[in-house]
Design a protein around this motif. Structure first.
Motif, PDB file in Angstrom:
ATOM      1  N   ALA A 224       1.145  17.363  -2.408  1.00 57.85           N
ATOM      2  CA  ALA A 224       2.420  16.634  -2.306  1.00 57.85           C
ATOM      3  C   ALA A 224       2.809  16.085  -3.671  1.00 57.85           C
ATOM      4  O   ALA A 224       3.967  16.176  -4.098  1.00 57.85           O
ATOM      5  CB  ALA A 224       2.308  15.507  -1.279  1.00 57.85           C
ATOM      6  N   LEU A 225       1.830  15.530  -4.370  1.00 55.56           N
ATOM      7  CA  LEU A 225       2.084  14.980  -5.709  1.00 55.56           C
ATOM      8  C   LEU A 225       2.555  16.088  -6.654  1.00 55.56           C
ATOM      9  O   LEU A 225       3.549  15.940  -7.370  1.00 55.56           O
ATOM     10  CB  LEU A 225       0.811  14.325  -6.238  1.00 55.56           C
TER      11      LEU A 225
ATOM     12  N   VAL B  97      -2.413   6.289   4.942  1.00 54.47           N
ATOM     13  CA  VAL B  97      -1.485   6.960   4.004  1.00 54.47           C
ATOM     14  C   VAL B  97      -1.392   6.163   2.695  1.00 54.47           C
ATOM     15  O   VAL B  97      -1.470   6.730   1.598  1.00 54.47           O
ATOM     16  CB  VAL B  97      -0.079   7.127   4.640  1.00 54.47           C
ATOM     17  N   ALA B  98      -1.275   4.847   2.812  1.00 54.13           N
ATOM     18  CA  ALA B  98      -1.177   3.998   1.615  1.00 54.13           C
ATOM     19  C   ALA B  98      -2.458   4.083   0.784  1.00 54.13           C
ATOM     20  O   ALA B  98      -2.420   4.136  -0.445  1.00 54.13           O
ATOM     21  CB  ALA B  98      -0.904   2.555   2.019  1.00 54.13           C
TER      22      ALA B  98
ATOM     23  N   GLY C  28      -2.102   8.916  -6.266  1.00 53.67           N
ATOM     24  CA  GLY C  28      -0.936   8.612  -7.102  1.00 53.67           C
ATOM     25  C   GLY C  28       0.381   9.070  -6.503  1.00 53.67           C
ATOM     26  O   GLY C  28       1.380   9.227  -7.212  1.00 53.67           O
ATOM     27  N   ASN C  29       0.394   9.262  -5.181  1.00 49.29           N
ATOM     28  CA  ASN C  29       1.628   9.722  -4.519  1.00 49.29           C
ATOM     29  C   ASN C  29       2.721   8.680  -4.554  1.00 49.29           C
ATOM     30  O   ASN C  29       2.472   7.484  -4.583  1.00 49.29           O
ATOM     31  CB  ASN C  29       1.354  10.036  -3.039  1.00 49.29           C
ATOM     32  N   LYS C  30       3.948   9.163  -4.465  1.00 42.87           N
ATOM     33  CA  LYS C  30       5.096   8.280  -4.309  1.00 42.87           C
ATOM     34  C   LYS C  30       5.333   8.064  -2.823  1.00 42.87           C
ATOM     35  O   LYS C  30       5.406   9.034  -2.055  1.00 42.87           O
ATOM     36  CB  LYS C  30       6.331   8.908  -4.942  1.00 42.87           C
TER      37      LYS C  30
ATOM     38  N   ALA D  81       8.115   1.457  -3.131  1.00 39.18           N
ATOM     39  CA  ALA D  81       8.285   2.232  -1.891  1.00 39.18           C
ATOM     40  C   ALA D  81       9.613   1.954  -1.188  1.00 39.18           C
ATOM     41  O   ALA D  81      10.108   2.805  -0.442  1.00 39.18           O
ATOM     42  CB  ALA D  81       7.123   1.960  -0.941  1.00 39.18           C
ATOM     43  N   ILE D  82      10.185   0.762  -1.398  1.00 42.53           N
ATOM     44  CA  ILE D  82      11.439   0.477  -0.689  1.00 42.53           C
ATOM     45  C   ILE D  82      12.671   0.444  -1.604  1.00 42.53           C
ATOM     46  O   ILE D  82      13.792   0.531  -1.120  1.00 42.53           O
ATOM     47  CB  ILE D  82      11.365  -0.836   0.136  1.00 42.53           C
ATOM     48  N   VAL D  83      12.437   0.357  -2.908  1.00 42.68           N
ATOM     49  CA  VAL D  83      13.584   0.299  -3.841  1.00 42.68           C
ATOM     50  C   VAL D  83      13.588   1.496  -4.800  1.00 42.68           C
ATOM     51  O   VAL D  83      14.501   2.323  -4.792  1.00 42.68           O
ATOM     52  CB  VAL D  83      13.584  -1.017  -4.665  1.00 42.68           C
TER      53      VAL D  83
END
Ligand SMILES: [Zn+2]
Ligand SMILES: [Zn+2]
Length: 233
Positions: A150-151, A172-173, A180-182, A218-220
Protein backbone atom coordinates in the motif's frame (compact mmCIF):
# COMPACT_ATOMS: atom_id res chain seq x y z
CA UNK A 1 -4.29 17.76 27.38
CA UNK A 2 -2.48 20.98 26.55
CA UNK A 3 -1.46 19.64 23.14
CA UNK A 4 -5.06 18.57 22.58
CA UNK A 5 -6.36 22.10 23.31
CA UNK A 6 -3.73 23.69 21.07
CA UNK A 7 -4.59 21.20 18.37
CA UNK A 8 -8.33 21.89 18.65
CA UNK A 9 -7.75 25.63 18.50
CA UNK A 10 -5.53 25.20 15.51
CA UNK A 11 -8.12 23.13 13.62
CA UNK A 12 -11.15 25.10 14.71
CA UNK A 13 -11.13 26.88 11.38
CA UNK A 14 -10.70 23.68 9.42
CA UNK A 15 -13.62 21.78 8.02
CA UNK A 16 -14.07 18.04 7.76
CA UNK A 17 -13.25 15.94 4.75
CA UNK A 18 -14.94 12.54 4.42
CA UNK A 19 -13.98 10.33 1.52
CA UNK A 20 -16.17 7.27 2.14
CA UNK A 21 -19.96 7.65 2.08
CA UNK A 22 -22.91 5.71 0.69
CA UNK A 23 -26.06 7.11 -0.88
CA UNK A 24 -29.34 5.66 -2.11
CA UNK A 25 -27.47 4.60 -5.24
CA UNK A 26 -26.29 1.60 -3.18
CA UNK A 27 -27.25 0.87 0.43
CA UNK A 28 -27.21 4.37 1.92
CA UNK A 29 -30.41 5.99 3.17
CA UNK A 30 -30.00 9.41 1.56
CA UNK A 31 -29.70 10.87 -1.91
CA UNK A 32 -26.29 12.46 -2.60
CA UNK A 33 -27.88 15.91 -2.24
CA UNK A 34 -29.39 15.03 1.15
CA UNK A 35 -26.03 13.73 2.30
CA UNK A 36 -24.29 16.87 1.06
CA UNK A 37 -26.76 19.16 2.79
CA UNK A 38 -26.41 17.38 6.11
CA UNK A 39 -22.63 17.29 5.76
CA UNK A 40 -22.62 21.00 4.99
CA UNK A 41 -24.45 21.80 8.22
CA UNK A 42 -21.87 19.70 10.10
CA UNK A 43 -19.00 21.81 8.73
CA UNK A 44 -17.76 19.52 6.00
CA UNK A 45 -15.66 20.97 3.22
CA UNK A 46 -15.49 17.91 0.97
CA UNK A 47 -17.42 14.63 0.79
CA UNK A 48 -16.92 11.72 -1.57
CA UNK A 49 -19.89 9.61 -2.57
CA UNK A 50 -18.42 6.11 -2.80
CA UNK A 51 -21.31 3.76 -3.43
CA UNK A 52 -20.75 0.01 -3.51
CA UNK A 53 -19.91 -1.32 -6.97
CA UNK A 54 -19.05 -4.53 -8.74
CA UNK A 55 -19.52 -5.47 -12.40
CA UNK A 56 -23.32 -5.50 -12.01
CA UNK A 57 -23.69 -1.79 -11.27
CA UNK A 58 -20.43 0.03 -11.95
CA UNK A 59 -22.09 1.86 -14.87
CA UNK A 60 -24.36 3.78 -12.45
CA UNK A 61 -21.34 5.98 -11.69
CA UNK A 62 -22.31 8.01 -14.75
CA UNK A 63 -25.73 8.68 -13.23
CA UNK A 64 -24.28 9.71 -9.86
CA UNK A 65 -22.05 12.21 -11.68
CA UNK A 66 -25.15 14.27 -12.46
CA UNK A 67 -26.04 14.54 -8.78
CA UNK A 68 -22.44 15.45 -7.94
CA UNK A 69 -22.36 18.19 -10.59
CA UNK A 70 -25.62 19.65 -9.30
CA UNK A 71 -24.28 19.86 -5.74
CA UNK A 72 -21.01 21.44 -6.85
CA UNK A 73 -22.72 24.01 -9.04
CA UNK A 74 -25.17 25.16 -6.41
CA UNK A 75 -23.78 24.66 -2.91
CA UNK A 76 -20.78 25.71 -0.90
CA UNK A 77 -19.51 22.16 -0.36
CA UNK A 78 -17.40 20.03 -2.68
CA UNK A 79 -18.83 16.64 -3.64
CA UNK A 80 -16.51 14.12 -5.25
CA UNK A 81 -17.55 11.18 -7.37
CA UNK A 82 -16.18 7.92 -6.02
CA UNK A 83 -16.90 4.21 -5.78
CA UNK A 84 -16.28 1.39 -3.34
CA UNK A 85 -15.43 -1.94 -4.98
CA UNK A 86 -17.25 -4.33 -2.67
CA UNK A 87 -17.26 -8.13 -2.23
CA UNK A 88 -15.99 -8.59 -5.78
CA UNK A 89 -14.04 -11.71 -6.73
CA UNK A 90 -10.41 -11.00 -5.93
CA UNK A 91 -9.41 -11.49 -9.58
CA UNK A 92 -11.85 -8.75 -10.69
CA UNK A 93 -10.99 -6.00 -8.21
CA UNK A 94 -8.32 -4.30 -10.32
CA UNK A 95 -10.48 -4.28 -13.44
CA UNK A 96 -13.61 -2.99 -11.66
CA UNK A 97 -11.50 -0.22 -10.09
CA UNK A 98 -10.12 0.63 -13.53
CA UNK A 99 -13.63 0.75 -14.98
CA UNK A 100 -14.83 3.00 -12.15
CA UNK A 101 -12.01 5.44 -12.91
CA UNK A 102 -12.74 5.36 -16.64
CA UNK A 103 -16.38 6.19 -15.89
CA UNK A 104 -15.38 9.24 -13.89
CA UNK A 105 -14.76 8.13 -10.30
CA UNK A 106 -12.02 10.26 -8.76
CA UNK A 107 -11.66 8.27 -5.53
CA UNK A 108 -11.79 4.47 -5.57
CA UNK A 109 -12.10 2.71 -2.24
CA UNK A 110 -11.90 -1.06 -1.87
CA UNK A 111 -14.09 -2.71 0.78
CA UNK A 112 -11.27 -4.30 2.75
CA UNK A 113 -11.16 -7.36 4.96
CA UNK A 114 -13.11 -5.93 7.89
CA UNK A 115 -13.56 -8.13 10.96
CA UNK A 116 -17.27 -7.45 10.66
CA UNK A 117 -18.11 -9.23 7.40
CA UNK A 118 -16.99 -12.33 5.49
CA UNK A 119 -14.92 -10.38 2.95
CA UNK A 120 -13.08 -12.71 0.57
CA UNK A 121 -9.53 -13.46 1.67
CA UNK A 122 -7.08 -11.83 -0.70
CA UNK A 123 -9.19 -8.67 -1.09
CA UNK A 124 -6.69 -6.53 0.83
CA UNK A 125 -3.82 -7.87 -1.26
CA UNK A 126 -5.63 -7.33 -4.58
CA UNK A 127 -6.50 -3.77 -3.52
CA UNK A 128 -2.99 -2.72 -2.54
CA UNK A 129 -1.60 -4.08 -5.82
CA UNK A 130 -3.98 -2.02 -7.97
CA UNK A 131 -2.87 1.29 -9.44
CA UNK A 132 -6.53 2.31 -9.72
CA UNK A 133 -7.22 2.13 -5.97
CA UNK A 134 -6.82 5.16 -3.68
CA UNK A 135 -8.03 3.96 -0.28
CA UNK A 136 -8.20 0.50 1.28
CA UNK A 137 -11.32 0.81 3.45
CA UNK A 138 -11.50 -0.88 6.88
CA UNK A 139 -8.62 -3.32 6.20
CA UNK A 140 -9.16 -5.39 9.39
CA UNK A 141 -6.13 -7.51 10.22
CA UNK A 142 -4.02 -6.18 7.35
CA UNK A 143 -0.61 -7.84 7.13
CA UNK A 144 2.73 -6.06 7.12
CA UNK A 145 3.34 -7.19 3.54
CA UNK A 146 0.01 -5.73 2.40
CA UNK A 147 0.76 -2.49 4.24
CA UNK A 148 4.18 -2.29 2.53
CA UNK A 149 2.55 -2.69 -0.89
CA UNK A 150 0.00 0.00 0.00
CA UNK A 151 2.84 2.36 0.89
CA UNK A 152 4.70 1.55 -2.32
CA UNK A 153 1.58 2.12 -4.46
CA UNK A 154 0.49 5.28 -2.62
CA UNK A 155 -2.74 3.76 -1.28
CA UNK A 156 -4.14 5.22 1.93
CA UNK A 157 -5.34 2.95 4.74
CA UNK A 158 -8.62 3.76 6.46
CA UNK A 159 -9.39 4.27 10.12
CA UNK A 160 -13.14 3.71 10.22
CA UNK A 161 -15.73 5.44 12.35
CA UNK A 162 -18.22 2.72 11.49
CA UNK A 163 -19.47 0.30 14.12
CA UNK A 164 -17.99 -3.14 13.48
CA UNK A 165 -15.44 -1.96 10.94
CA UNK A 166 -13.77 0.05 13.70
CA UNK A 167 -12.76 -3.18 15.48
CA UNK A 168 -9.59 -3.30 13.38
CA UNK A 169 -8.60 0.36 13.88
CA UNK A 170 -6.01 -0.31 16.60
CA UNK A 171 -4.30 -2.96 14.50
CA UNK A 172 -4.35 -0.81 11.36
CA UNK A 173 -2.86 2.16 13.24
CA UNK A 174 -0.18 -0.07 14.75
CA UNK A 175 0.90 -1.60 11.41
CA UNK A 176 0.78 1.81 9.71
CA UNK A 177 3.05 3.20 12.43
CA UNK A 178 5.62 0.49 11.75
CA UNK A 179 5.43 0.59 7.95
CA UNK A 180 4.87 4.32 7.50
CA UNK A 181 1.47 4.19 5.79
CA UNK A 182 -0.71 7.22 5.32
CA UNK A 183 -4.00 6.93 7.21
CA UNK A 184 -7.38 8.55 6.58
CA UNK A 185 -10.31 8.72 9.01
CA UNK A 186 -13.63 8.13 7.21
CA UNK A 187 -17.14 7.51 8.47
CA UNK A 188 -18.42 5.05 5.84
CA UNK A 189 -21.72 6.86 6.32
CA UNK A 190 -24.90 4.98 5.37
CA UNK A 191 -27.49 6.96 7.36
CA UNK A 192 -27.80 10.54 8.67
CA UNK A 193 -26.65 9.62 12.18
CA UNK A 194 -23.34 8.29 10.83
CA UNK A 195 -22.04 11.77 9.99
CA UNK A 196 -19.61 13.07 12.60
CA UNK A 197 -18.14 16.35 13.79
CA UNK A 198 -14.51 17.33 13.43
CA UNK A 199 -13.93 16.72 17.13
CA UNK A 200 -15.42 13.23 16.92
CA UNK A 201 -13.08 12.32 14.06
CA UNK A 202 -10.17 13.41 16.22
CA UNK A 203 -11.38 11.22 19.08
CA UNK A 204 -11.67 8.24 16.73
CA UNK A 205 -8.08 8.77 15.55
CA UNK A 206 -6.82 9.06 19.14
CA UNK A 207 -8.88 6.01 20.14
CA UNK A 208 -7.11 4.03 17.42
CA UNK A 209 -3.85 4.80 19.20
CA UNK A 210 -2.62 7.69 17.06
CA UNK A 211 -0.74 10.58 18.63
CA UNK A 212 -1.98 14.17 18.31
CA UNK A 213 0.30 14.77 15.35
CA UNK A 214 -0.65 11.48 13.66
CA UNK A 215 -4.34 12.23 14.23
CA UNK A 216 -3.99 15.61 12.56
CA UNK A 217 -2.36 13.94 9.57
CA UNK A 218 -5.14 11.35 9.32
CA UNK A 219 -8.02 13.82 9.47
CA UNK A 220 -6.54 16.98 7.92
CA UNK A 221 -3.30 16.56 5.97
CA UNK A 222 -3.71 13.19 4.29
CA UNK A 223 -7.22 13.64 2.83
CA UNK A 224 -6.18 17.10 1.58
CA UNK A 225 -3.05 15.69 0.00
CA UNK A 226 -5.05 12.95 -1.75
CA UNK A 227 -7.57 15.48 -3.07
CA UNK A 228 -4.73 17.69 -4.31
CA UNK A 229 -3.27 14.84 -6.34
CA UNK A 230 -6.71 14.53 -7.98
CA UNK A 231 -6.82 18.24 -8.76
CA UNK A 232 -9.87 18.69 -6.50
CA UNK A 233 -8.34 21.04 -3.93
ZN1 LIG B 1 -22.75 -0.40 2.64
ZN1 LIG C 1 -16.85 -0.87 2.93
Amino acid sequence: MLIYIIFLNEVLELKRIDLHMHSLFSDGELLPSELARRAQTLDHEVIAITDHVDYSNVNMIVQIQEAIDDINENWDITAVLGAEVTHAPVESIDDIAKKAKELGAKIVVVHGETLNEPVIEGTNLAAVKSKYVDILGHPGLITKEEAELALKNDIYLEISARKGHCLGNGHVANIAGKVGNKLIVNTDTHSPDDLITFEKSYQIARGAGLSDEESKKAIVDNPRELLKTKGIL
